[in-house]
Design a protein around this motif. Structure first.
Motif, PDB file in Angstrom:
ATOM      1  N   ARG A  60      11.363  -9.455   8.093  1.00  0.00           N
ATOM      2  CA  ARG A  60       9.976 -10.316   7.725  1.00  0.00           C
ATOM      3  C   ARG A  60      10.100 -10.062   6.174  1.00  0.00           C
ATOM      4  NH1 ARG A  60       9.702 -13.036  11.857  1.00  0.00           N
ATOM      5  NH2 ARG A  60       9.069 -12.006  13.632  1.00  0.00           N
ATOM      6  N   GLU A  61       9.453 -11.224   5.778  1.00  0.00           N
ATOM      7  CA  GLU A  61       9.068 -11.051   4.236  1.00  0.00           C
ATOM      8  C   GLU A  61       7.984 -10.169   3.729  1.00  0.00           C
ATOM      9  OE1 GLU A  61       6.985 -14.569   1.535  1.00  0.00           O
ATOM     10  OE2 GLU A  61       8.498 -15.306   2.970  1.00  0.00           O
ATOM     11  N   VAL A  62       8.349  -9.683   2.708  1.00  0.00           N
ATOM     12  CA  VAL A  62       6.998  -8.620   2.103  1.00  0.00           C
ATOM     13  C   VAL A  62       6.632  -9.309   0.997  1.00  0.00           C
ATOM     14  CG1 VAL A  62       6.844  -6.435   1.071  1.00  0.00           C
ATOM     15  CG2 VAL A  62       8.685  -6.646   2.766  1.00  0.00           C
ATOM     16  N   ARG A  63       5.259  -9.630   1.103  1.00  0.00           N
ATOM     17  CA  ARG A  63       4.446 -10.076  -0.034  1.00  0.00           C
ATOM     18  C   ARG A  63       3.588  -8.940  -0.563  1.00  0.00           C
ATOM     19  NH1 ARG A  63       2.957 -15.688   0.106  1.00  0.00           N
ATOM     20  NH2 ARG A  63       4.316 -17.063   1.176  1.00  0.00           N
ATOM     21  N   GLU A  64       3.803  -8.994  -1.989  1.00  0.00           N
ATOM     22  CA  GLU A  64       2.878  -7.910  -2.537  1.00  0.00           C
ATOM     23  C   GLU A  64       2.731  -8.572  -4.194  1.00  0.00           C
ATOM     24  OE1 GLU A  64       5.016  -4.455  -2.767  1.00  0.00           O
ATOM     25  OE2 GLU A  64       6.634  -4.988  -4.357  1.00  0.00           O
ATOM     26  N   VAL A  65       1.561  -8.047  -4.702  1.00  0.00           N
ATOM     27  CA  VAL A  65       1.307  -8.309  -6.120  1.00  0.00           C
ATOM     28  C   VAL A  65       1.849  -7.519  -6.955  1.00  0.00           C
ATOM     29  CG1 VAL A  65      -0.750  -8.742  -7.490  1.00  0.00           C
ATOM     30  CG2 VAL A  65      -1.172  -9.215  -5.214  1.00  0.00           C
ATOM     31  N   ARG A  66       2.576  -7.940  -8.067  1.00  0.00           N
ATOM     32  CA  ARG A  66       3.149  -7.091  -8.796  1.00  0.00           C
ATOM     33  C   ARG A  66       2.807  -7.554 -10.307  1.00  0.00           C
ATOM     34  NH1 ARG A  66       6.986  -4.178  -6.820  1.00  0.00           N
ATOM     35  NH2 ARG A  66       8.124  -3.792  -8.826  1.00  0.00           N
ATOM     36  N   GLU A  67       2.937  -6.565 -11.141  1.00  0.00           N
ATOM     37  CA  GLU A  67       2.294  -6.744 -12.570  1.00  0.00           C
ATOM     38  C   GLU A  67       3.498  -6.242 -13.566  1.00  0.00           C
ATOM     39  OE1 GLU A  67      -0.458  -2.775 -13.141  1.00  0.00           O
ATOM     40  OE2 GLU A  67      -1.447  -4.715 -12.369  1.00  0.00           O
ATOM     41  N   PRO A  68       3.612  -6.739 -14.872  1.00  0.00           N
ATOM     42  CA  PRO A  68       4.584  -6.270 -15.813  1.00  0.00           C
ATOM     43  C   PRO A  68       4.328  -4.949 -16.024  1.00  0.00           C
ATOM     44  CG  PRO A  68       2.995  -7.971 -16.811  1.00  0.00           C
ATOM     45  CD  PRO A  68       2.674  -7.950 -15.526  1.00  0.00           C
ATOM     46  N   ASP A  69       5.291  -4.333 -16.473  1.00  0.00           N
ATOM     47  CA  ASP A  69       5.271  -2.953 -17.123  1.00  0.00           C
ATOM     48  C   ASP A  69       4.786  -3.226 -18.409  1.00  0.00           C
ATOM     49  OD1 ASP A  69       5.960  -1.456 -14.952  1.00  0.00           O
ATOM     50  OD2 ASP A  69       8.163  -1.301 -15.368  1.00  0.00           O
ATOM     51  N   GLU A  70       4.310  -2.174 -19.308  1.00  0.00           N
ATOM     52  CA  GLU A  70       4.028  -2.428 -20.437  1.00  0.00           C
ATOM     53  C   GLU A  70       5.159  -2.444 -21.457  1.00  0.00           C
ATOM     54  OE1 GLU A  70       0.862  -2.761 -21.719  1.00  0.00           O
ATOM     55  OE2 GLU A  70       0.348  -2.777 -19.938  1.00  0.00           O
TER      56      GLU A  70
END
Length: 121
Positions: A60-70
């Motif tokens: 299955r597809e995994v959906r997650e919210v990601r944010e950039p590293d500093e």
């Protein structure tokens, strides 16, 4: 004076025929080469050799919210970092966000540029 004119009429009649003949020979050669290359390729897989689903079922597809590293700061405020000094050699890396709720447009926002809405009022 008639000889150059006769030569140009004759060449005007033969030139298209010669070009067409060269193109036809090139097409026959290309098809012949394609058949030779196709014969050297392996046969397509038989039904028994086709890929099978894993015992656990489809992946299955995994959906997650990601944010950039500093981005790291340079030691000297006049210096700037070069790509080899960044983590990931200049490729922007990301990390999993604490908040996994997907971001939505603001209710008072018009959406995208040029959407025709009145904007924030």
């Amino acid at each position: 004076m008639n000889a150059p004119l006769a030569f140009s009429v004759l060449s005007a009649a033969i030139a298209p025929f010669a070009c067409g003949f060269v193109i036809a020979v090139a097409l026959v050669w290309a098809v012949w080469m394609g058949i030779r290359v196709r014969r050297r390729e392996p046969d397509p897989p038989r039904p028994a050799e086709q890929p099978k689903l894993p015992p656990s079922g489809p992946v299955r597809e995994v959906r997650e919210v990601r944010e950039p590293d500093e981005v790291p700061k340079a030691d000297d405020h006049h210096a700037r970092l070069t790509p080899h000094e960044l983590r990931g050699h200049g490729n922007m890396s990301t990390k999993r966000s604490e908040n996994q709720k997907p971001r939505r447009w603001s209710r008072n926002s018009s959406g995208g540029f040029g959407s025709g809405g009145p904007g924030q009022t």
